[in-house]
Design a protein around this motif. Structure first.
Motif, PDB file in Angstrom:
ATOM      1  N   ASP A 280     -46.085  20.608 -42.541  1.00 29.58           N
ATOM      2  CA  ASP A 280     -47.515  20.343 -42.682  1.00 29.58           C
ATOM      3  C   ASP A 280     -47.806  19.407 -43.857  1.00 29.58           C
ATOM      4  O   ASP A 280     -48.676  18.541 -43.769  1.00 29.58           O
ATOM      5  CB  ASP A 280     -48.283  21.654 -42.828  1.00 29.58           C
ATOM      6  CG  ASP A 280     -48.215  22.512 -41.566  1.00 29.58           C
ATOM      7  OD1 ASP A 280     -47.793  21.996 -40.495  1.00 29.58           O
ATOM      8  OD2 ASP A 280     -48.559  23.706 -41.656  1.00 29.58           O
TER       9      ASP A 280
ATOM     10  N   ALA B 195     -49.498  15.658 -43.558  1.00 30.66           N
ATOM     11  CA  ALA B 195     -50.685  15.291 -44.330  1.00 30.66           C
ATOM     12  C   ALA B 195     -50.434  14.115 -45.266  1.00 30.66           C
ATOM     13  O   ALA B 195     -51.275  13.218 -45.395  1.00 30.66           O
ATOM     14  CB  ALA B 195     -51.174  16.493 -45.143  1.00 30.66           C
ATOM     15  N   ASP B 196     -49.260  14.093 -45.916  1.00 28.56           N
ATOM     16  CA  ASP B 196     -48.988  13.110 -46.973  1.00 28.56           C
ATOM     17  C   ASP B 196     -48.108  11.949 -46.540  1.00 28.56           C
ATOM     18  O   ASP B 196     -48.032  10.948 -47.251  1.00 28.56           O
ATOM     19  CB  ASP B 196     -48.310  13.794 -48.169  1.00 28.56           C
ATOM     20  CG  ASP B 196     -49.168  14.866 -48.800  1.00 28.56           C
ATOM     21  OD1 ASP B 196     -50.399  14.880 -48.551  1.00 28.56           O
ATOM     22  OD2 ASP B 196     -48.616  15.712 -49.532  1.00 28.56           O
TER      23      ASP B 196
END
Length: 124
Positions: A37, A41-42
């Motif tokens: 996750d 996201a990054d």
């Protein structure tokens, strides 16, 4: 695949998760999901171009699902061997393998991959 394809980033989930003693050993699958996750996201911090991220899981973390932005591959046997196979199959495409495992680093470098440590995707 060609050299103009996005950078292929292969992340050694067990090695990256194990780089910080945060209790990951109590829930290996959950720890791999949190890493997945964070990667979704990054992306790859500090890299401005397009990337394709592959998170390789093994053992108790097998079965973690793919999400948009991160393809998850459950190694049928050794995670290291699976990552080497992924690098070998990438052809001339640029590849970065994220791991601190010395032997794995040696093996993928011999195939032309770049390597970096867990801090690349998991600041400590």
């Amino acid at each position: 695949m060609t050299e103009s394809d996005p950078l292929l980033v292969i992340v050694d989930a067990a090695n990256v998760v194990g780089s910080v003693p945060d209790g990951w050993w109590r829930d290996r699958r959950g720890a791999a999901e949190r890493l997945r996750d964070r990667l979704a996201a990054d992306g790859l911090p500090g890299h401005s171009g397009p990337v394709e991220i592959v998170l390789v899981v093994e053992g108790a973390a097998r079965g973690v699902e793919t999400v948009p932005g991160v393809r998850v591959e459950s190694a049928p046997g050794s995670g290291d061997d699976h990552m080497v196979d992924l690098v070998a199959g990438a052809g001339k495409r640029p590849v970065l393998v994220v791991t601190a495992d010395r032997e794995l680093r040696r093996r993928v470098r011999e195939l032309g991959a770049e390597v970096s440590g867990p801090r690349t995707v998991r600041p400590v």
